[in-house]
Write a protein that holds these residues in place. Structure first.
Motif, PDB file in Angstrom:
ATOM      1  N   LEU A   1       0.839  -1.199   0.000  1.00  0.00           N
ATOM      2  CA  LEU A   1       0.000   0.000   0.000  1.00  0.00           C
ATOM      3  C   LEU A   1       0.876   1.252   0.000  1.00  0.00           C
ATOM      4  N   ALA A   2       1.850   1.297   0.884  1.00  0.00           N
ATOM      5  CA  ALA A   2       2.716   2.472   1.028  1.00  0.00           C
ATOM      6  C   ALA A   2       3.518   2.747  -0.239  1.00  0.00           C
ATOM      7  N   ARG A   3       3.810   1.716  -0.988  1.00  0.00           N
ATOM      8  CA  ARG A   3       4.568   1.879  -2.241  1.00  0.00           C
ATOM      9  C   ARG A   3       3.670   2.239  -3.425  1.00  0.00           C
ATOM     10  N   GLY A   4       2.377   2.391  -3.162  1.00  0.00           N
ATOM     11  CA  GLY A   4       1.466   2.809  -4.225  1.00  0.00           C
ATOM     12  C   GLY A   4       1.000   1.685  -5.130  1.00  0.00           C
TER      13      GLY A   4
ATOM     14  N   ARG B   1      -4.799   0.466  -5.895  1.00  0.00           N
ATOM     15  CA  ARG B   1      -5.598   1.483  -6.569  1.00  0.00           C
ATOM     16  C   ARG B   1      -6.053   2.488  -5.510  1.00  0.00           C
ATOM     17  N   ARG B   2      -5.920   3.757  -5.794  1.00  0.00           N
ATOM     18  CA  ARG B   2      -6.335   4.851  -4.912  1.00  0.00           C
ATOM     19  C   ARG B   2      -5.588   4.818  -3.564  1.00  0.00           C
ATOM     20  N   THR B   3      -4.300   4.579  -3.636  1.00  0.00           N
ATOM     21  CA  THR B   3      -3.474   4.494  -2.422  1.00  0.00           C
ATOM     22  C   THR B   3      -3.673   5.679  -1.492  1.00  0.00           C
ATOM     23  N   GLU B   4      -3.525   6.882  -2.017  1.00  0.00           N
ATOM     24  CA  GLU B   4      -3.628   8.068  -1.153  1.00  0.00           C
ATOM     25  C   GLU B   4      -5.016   8.200  -0.551  1.00  0.00           C
TER      26      GLU B   4
ATOM     27  N   ASN C   1       3.250   8.728   8.084  1.00  0.00           N
ATOM     28  CA  ASN C   1       2.930   9.509   9.278  1.00  0.00           C
ATOM     29  C   ASN C   1       3.261  10.979   9.046  1.00  0.00           C
ATOM     30  N   SER C   2       4.353  11.240   8.346  1.00  0.00           N
ATOM     31  CA  SER C   2       4.748  12.615   8.033  1.00  0.00           C
ATOM     32  C   SER C   2       3.724  13.269   7.102  1.00  0.00           C
ATOM     33  N   ILE C   3       3.292  12.541   6.090  1.00  0.00           N
ATOM     34  CA  ILE C   3       2.300  13.073   5.151  1.00  0.00           C
ATOM     35  C   ILE C   3       0.987  13.362   5.873  1.00  0.00           C
ATOM     36  N   GLY C   4       0.590  12.462   6.774  1.00  0.00           N
ATOM     37  CA  GLY C   4      -0.666  12.615   7.498  1.00  0.00           C
ATOM     38  C   GLY C   4      -0.651  13.706   8.538  1.00  0.00           C
ATOM     39  N   GLY C   5       0.522  14.129   8.935  1.00  0.00           N
ATOM     40  CA  GLY C   5       0.640  15.210   9.912  1.00  0.00           C
ATOM     41  C   GLY C   5       0.164  14.808  11.297  1.00  0.00           C
TER      42      GLY C   5
END
Length: 190
Positions: free
Chosen positions: A69-72, A75-78, A129-133
């Protein structure tokens, strides 16, 4: 398959949400369109959040699945991360032999006997975690297991039916063969 595996485990209920999501998505489609219909985790989360807007959902899965999932690779990972507001639990398997050998050192983790997997897992969790803030809460939990069987291990073993029979219960193996999963048929490997 889950129903077969957990039929004798008390207090475990297998959800029908994925089936319901597929049925809803297939409504009004022609048979040919239904055959190519793909429902992913984000689609399922969309449905669950729509049906239960006051519930805060958390995803839980094994390290190998989280890394994909983290590597994309999904489908629709983000969207998956955003839909659960970056709330995830990642299970890091500790093999039975490691539990005996390393029981004194709780910081040592062997995920599928692969240090590289552990490194990638830690980096992936830190990245997301960084992206999610501040709202992010992706946590890895070490768990002892009776077996190191995972869907990834099953996929890697599809060339050897003997190994699969050791990994899976007879009921699950029969289901996998009948439904031609992992390139298996009732007559063996295809």
């Amino acid at each position: 398959m889950c129903r077969i595996l957990f039929k004798d485990v008390p207090k475990v209920v297998v959800s029908e949400a994925e089936r319901i999501c597929c049925e809803k998505a297939a409504e009004g489609l022609e048979e040919q369109q239904k055959a190519s219909l793909r429902i992913g985790t984000a689609d399922l989360l969309d449905m669950l959040i729509n049906d239960e807007p006051d519930v805060d959902f958390t995803l839980a899965f094994g390290a190998d699945t989280f890394i994909d999932l983290a590597r994309g690779k999904w489908r629709r990972t983000e969207d998956v991360f955003q839909l659960v507001r970056y709330r995830m639990v990642v299970f890091r398997r500790i093999s039975p032999s490691q539990q005996q050998n390393d029981s004194k050192d709780e910081d040592v983790v062997d995920v599928d006997n692969d240090d590289e997997t552990d490194r990638v897992l830690s980096e992936s969790i830190a990245k997301w975690n960084s992206i999610g803030g501040q709202q992010s809460s992706i946590r890895a939990i070490q768990i002892p297991t009776l077996t190191n069987v995972s869907s990834s291990a099953v996929r890697r073993s599809t060339r050897d039916e003997t190994i699969l029979k050791e990994m899976l219960t007879s009921g699950v193996m029969e289901y996998v063969q009948q439904n031609r999963m992992y390139s298996l048929s009732e007559n063996g490997i295809e």
